[in-house]
Enzyme design. Structure first.
Site, PDB file in Angstrom:
ATOM      1  N   ARG A  32      49.291  34.463  -0.629  1.00  0.00           N
ATOM      2  CA  ARG A  32      50.527  33.823  -0.179  1.00  0.00           C
ATOM      3  C   ARG A  32      51.300  33.115  -1.288  1.00  0.00           C
ATOM      4  O   ARG A  32      52.499  33.309  -1.437  1.00  0.00           O
ATOM      5  CB  ARG A  32      50.215  32.821   0.941  1.00  0.00           C
ATOM      6  CG  ARG A  32      49.754  33.465   2.225  1.00  0.00           C
ATOM      7  CD  ARG A  32      49.308  32.427   3.248  1.00  0.00           C
ATOM      8  NE  ARG A  32      50.367  31.506   3.605  1.00  0.00           N
ATOM      9  CZ  ARG A  32      50.201  30.479   4.437  1.00  0.00           C
ATOM     10  NH1 ARG A  32      49.013  30.242   4.977  1.00  0.00           N
ATOM     11  NH2 ARG A  32      51.210  29.689   4.730  1.00  0.00           N
ATOM     12  N   HIS A  76      53.956  42.070   7.339  1.00  0.00           N
ATOM     13  CA  HIS A  76      53.772  40.630   7.111  1.00  0.00           C
ATOM     14  C   HIS A  76      53.841  39.872   8.436  1.00  0.00           C
ATOM     15  O   HIS A  76      54.891  39.285   8.779  1.00  0.00           O
ATOM     16  CB  HIS A  76      54.857  40.128   6.149  1.00  0.00           C
ATOM     17  CG  HIS A  76      54.537  38.805   5.510  1.00  0.00           C
ATOM     18  ND1 HIS A  76      53.597  38.654   4.512  1.00  0.00           N
ATOM     19  CD2 HIS A  76      55.039  37.558   5.723  1.00  0.00           C
ATOM     20  CE1 HIS A  76      53.536  37.395   4.132  1.00  0.00           C
ATOM     21  NE2 HIS A  76      54.399  36.697   4.869  1.00  0.00           N
ATOM     22  N   TYR A  94      73.439  37.041  11.882  1.00  0.00           N
ATOM     23  CA  TYR A  94      74.806  37.045  11.382  1.00  0.00           C
ATOM     24  C   TYR A  94      74.921  37.631   9.968  1.00  0.00           C
ATOM     25  O   TYR A  94      76.031  37.959   9.538  1.00  0.00           O
ATOM     26  CB  TYR A  94      75.376  35.625  11.367  1.00  0.00           C
ATOM     27  CG  TYR A  94      75.463  34.994  12.727  1.00  0.00           C
ATOM     28  CD1 TYR A  94      76.221  35.570  13.738  1.00  0.00           C
ATOM     29  CD2 TYR A  94      74.793  33.810  12.991  1.00  0.00           C
ATOM     30  CE1 TYR A  94      76.299  34.987  14.986  1.00  0.00           C
ATOM     31  CE2 TYR A  94      74.866  33.214  14.232  1.00  0.00           C
ATOM     32  CZ  TYR A  94      75.617  33.802  15.241  1.00  0.00           C
ATOM     33  OH  TYR A  94      75.695  33.233  16.478  1.00  0.00           O
TER      34      TYR A  94
END
Length: 872
Positions: free
Chosen positions: A43, A89, A133
């Protein structure tokens, strides 16, 4: 009622057989280690090979698989996040979108890997718009990270649910770890790698390819330092050098600004990396309102799409320099803590610049080798097919007849392989030994491919494929050829994507609140016997012809006398040596600047002198940067020693011992030497001795030293000078009564240490004893100061060049009872070309020359041996 419970409990039976005893501390330790390694490797830390963390790698690979490349249309960010999360993921859409957004921010990434469309946040700390968006696609440079990934260049592993395969690392056609940097916090460790300029990093990588023995310093000739996407300035280079050499460092980053004094404003054009502009303006306003910063009347943010522009309007009468330095001290500088930590073979390691590039090169060599093997196998397969087609064309009639008379496609293939024999009218047709692949291809050929033009094209293609095979075999068989391919591809990427450096370097001027307020200029520092000290700009003392009275240099209180004068720069660090053998460290700007007629201030607050302690020599720290340098010290009794400069690194505020002194002895002079040069020791009674400095072995600070010159009677050492024949032409001697002379170096023949030496100058009643001896060259100026505070500056060329054993000419016209206290030399770097000699000089300078020549007894025929042979 029935029950499944056993009639009796048997230890080790049933479910109990699966239970094992464990110490809770061991279990907790192992579980924590497993968790820590999962965070570290899975990570938080980037891989040294492609510079990516798993989430970055998975986003780019998901876009690659979905065809969202730089040539495609933009895709909704929510779609990219969904595919990444669903296939590779499974850690939540928020983490994925935050990473995607950052890769699209041109103020976060030096070379953005995602081409975003929409609101992806701002330098003011505004968050990106919701993923529904915004739209995104890969940038063209990101595709270079995935180039050739389909050619077996990297290893793959199963995704989290074993449905798909994902790459363990990307091929990475450029060193992305350094180019875009990385940051992350793991368990017990963190990484913070700054971004760099692509062209510089590639040049350093090419340098390492061509010279595997290149040092970090060699690579730093190309990689000047971090290159932040927001520009700004790096303060000094030492921290950058340390970070590259050790993997850790603290780099000061300063905003880029302009000070418009006439308009009364300061304009900020670039901010330090990762600085929040809106929060910065808010903090400045808070400090102005709290009275911590004075002189600001308004702050305006005029930033737009073209860049940052923050205008700070100043109050009338405010000093712009003061306001600027208050802003620098509190707001316009930040520290970037470099921690070059990355995963190497799955293990976290702190890497130097060379190690980082070396690991990348090792990865790239493996990628190019595997790609070449893949392409070679494909080329050999194609060549094999083309060989079959060419053979079929050569025997086209028999091949066509064989296929036409076969009962099925499979029979035709078998016949072409020579496994069956096809007969026509009882006569067997010729057999062939085509391979299975060749037979399959021939059976699938169209009739149009039997034309003569098609045959010529096949022959041309076969030649091209053979050339490709030969080239690939050369690459795989020759390491230098493989490196040449890597180098060529790196340079192609540099030509395509490299741009100019955005981050510049500015000088590290130390403490902003003090040093930056002091202009950098050359100054004269005057110290009196009663420990009064001050500095004055050198420019206040115009050069005069020799023989002048000079001007007032300081106002002394009754009974006080000048002890020393020296020339330095306001930003220099000084090593001040005293007659007691102590050494103190002092910054020149800490000495108060005062007028010529001022007395100065007590040095008690600057240097903690003992009673009777006076400065006898000052060494500029800029002169001791040589690694193998020495501080060479001489005492009044003729002892000399050399001590390595390294022993003067940590000087206490109360000073440290520079040399051991016998009772009644004092430190007379100190010179910086670097071995291999000659030294000249001069005495008060006009004797001198020249010898090789290597005759004096290096000693510790507490050592007394060895004899440099054998003194007679009550003679004492006046000083020592180091000879550098590239820069020095003469030895300059000045006496207490203001007389002096230049003498060519070759008039002082080298001798052995501890001899009586030769006569340097006559010390009769007119001249008085010698007070200074220096080596000088063309362009040097001499600063002479008297006990009563008069000071004169004159070019050394104005002082006559005569032989040894002469009286010299007047250098400074002293009043009755006054004597020369101290002498220093201004090098040509401190003299300006536009300086003109003062017209107000002693009107009788020529008469003084004639008088000196009349009184002089001549050169005594260069009586080199008039004082007897040197004694060892």
């Amino acid at each position: 009622m029935s029950s499944d419970a056993p009639d009796s409990f048997e230890p080790g039976a049933g479910i109990a057989a699966e239970i094992r005893n464990a110490r809770i501390e061991d279990e907790m330790e192992q579980s924590y280690i497993d968790y820590a390694m999962s965070v570290i490797a899975g990570r938080a830390l980037p891989d040294v090979r492609d510079g990516l963390k798993p989430v970055h790698r998975r986003i780019l690979y998901a876009m690659h698989q979905a065809g969202v490349t730089s040539n495609s249309s933009h895709r909704k960010s929510s779609s990219i996040v969904g595919e990444t999360m669903g296939d590779y993921h499974p850690h939540g859409d928020s983490a994925i979108y935050d990473t995607l957004a950052r890769m699209a921010q041109d103020f976060s990434m030096r070379y953005p890997l995602v081409d975003g469309q929409g609101n992806f946040g701002s330098v003011d700390g505004d968050p990106p718009a919701a993923m529904r968006y915004t739209e995104a696609r890969m940038s063209s440079i990101a595709e270079e990270l995935l180039a050739d990934i389909d050619k077996d260049t990297v290893d793959f592993q199963s995704n989290y649910d074993d449905r798909k395969q994902e790459p363990t690392v990307l091929p990475s056609s450029f060193p992305n770890l350094l180019v875009n940097g990385s940051s992350g916090i793991a368990v017990g460790m963190s990484t913070n790698i700054p971004p760099h300029n692509l062209g510089e990093v590639i040049d350093a990588t090419v340098e390492l390819i061509e010279d595997p023995d290149a040092t970090v310093a060699d690579l730093m000739e190309h990689v000047k330092g971090p290159d932040f996407p927001t520009g700004a300035n790096i303060v000094g280079r030492n921290a950058v050098h340390k970070a590259y050499k050790t993997g850790r460092g603290r780099v000061r980053v300063r905003a880029d600004y302009t000070v418009e004094e006439e308009e009364g404003r300061i304009i900020i054009n670039e901010l330090p990396y990762q600085e929040n502009k809106a929060r910065l303006i808010e903090r400045i306003a808070d400090d102005v309102n709290a009275g911590k910063i004075e002189g600001i009347r308004d702050i305006r943010d005029e930033s737009d799409r073209d860049g940052i522009r923050v205008v700070i309007e100043l109050k009338r009468g405010a000093i712009a320099e003061v306001v600027k330095n208050q802003l620098l001290d509190n707001h316009l500088e930040s520290t970037f803590g470099v921690i070059n930590l990355a995963l190497v073979d799955g293990q976290p390691r702190v890497l130097t610049l060379k190690e980082t590039l070396q690991h990348y090169l090792d990865h790239r060599r493996d990628v190019v080798r595997r790609r070449s093997e893949y392409e070679l196998a494909e080329a050999e397969d194609r060549a094999h097919i083309l060989e079959g087609r060419l053979k079929a064309l050569d025997n086209i009639d028999d091949v066509v007849e064989t296929i036409r008379n076969s009962e099925s496609r499979d029979d035709a293939k078998a016949a072409l392989r020579g496994e069956v024999v096809v007969e026509v009218d009882g006569e067997p047709l010729p057999t062939f030994d085509f391979s299975e692949d060749q037979a399959n291809h021939i059976v699938s050929m169209q009739l149009g491919s039997l034309t003569s033009m098609e045959a010529a094209e096949i022959e041309d293609e076969y030649e091209d494929v053979q050339a490709t095979i030969e080239r690939l075999e050369t690459i795989l068989g020759d390491a230098e050829e493989l490196d040449a391919v890597i180098e060529s591809e790196l340079l192609d990427i540099k030509d395509e994507y490299a741009d100019d450096r955005r981050t510049s370097f500015v000088a590290n001027t130390g403490e902003v609140t003090r040093a930056d307020l002091i202009p950098e200029e050359d100054v004269v520092v005057v110290v009196s016997e009663d420990d009064y000290i001050k500095r004055m700009p050198v420019s206040r003392f115009r050069a005069q012809h020799r023989g002048g009275k000079g001007i007032i240099g300081t106002d002394l209180k009754e009974g006080d006398r000048v002890s020393s004068v020296f020339v330095t720069n306001t930003h220099d660090d000084l090593l001040c040596f005293t007659n007691h053998g102590q050494v103190y460290q002092l910054k020149a700007y800490q000495v108060p600047e005062m007028s010529r007629t001022a007395r100065g201030k007590s040095a008690v607050n600057l240097l903690d002198f003992d009673d009777g302690e006076e400065i006898t020599a000052v060494v500029n720290c800029d002169d001791i940067e040589e690694v193998d340098g020495y501080l060479t010290m001489v005492t009044r009794s003729g002892y000399i020693k050399r001590t390595n400069i390294d022993e003067f690194q940590n000087i206490l505020s109360t000073g440290i011992i520079a040399t051991k002194l016998d009772d009644g002895d004092e430190l007379a002079d100190v010179e910086v030497t670097h071995g291999g040069h000659d030294l000249v020791i001069g005495t008060e009674q006009g004797m001198s001795i020249r010898f090789d400095e290597d005759e004096v072995r290096a000693m510790g600070r507490s050592a007394r030293g060895v004899r440099g010159i054998k003194l007679t009677g009550d003679d004492r050492v006046a000083g020592v000078a180091a000879i550098d024949e590239e820069h020095h032409s003469w030895i300059l001697t000045v006496t207490e009564n203001g007389y002096g002379k230049r003498t060519d170096l070759d008039r002082y023949r080298p001798q052995s240490r501890n001899g009586k030496g030769l006569i340097d100058i006559k010390t009769n009643e007119r001249n008085g004893p010698v007070c200074a001896i220096n080596t000088v060259g063309e362009g040097d100026h001499l600063v002479v100061m008297s006990d009563d505070g008069q000071i004169v500056r004159t070019p050394v060329e104005d002082i006559s060049t005569v032989g040894r054993n002469t009286m010299g000419v007047i250098v400074m016209d002293l009043d009755a009872g006054d004597t020369v206290a101290s002498v220093d030399v201004i090098p040509p770097t401190m003299t300006t070309e536009d300086e003109e000699l003062e017209d107000e000089v002693a009107s009788d300078a020529d008469e003084l020359d004639e008088l000196a020549e009349t009184n002089d007894s001549g050169d005594a025929a260069d009586a080199d041996d008039s004082d007897g042979p040197a004694e060892e």
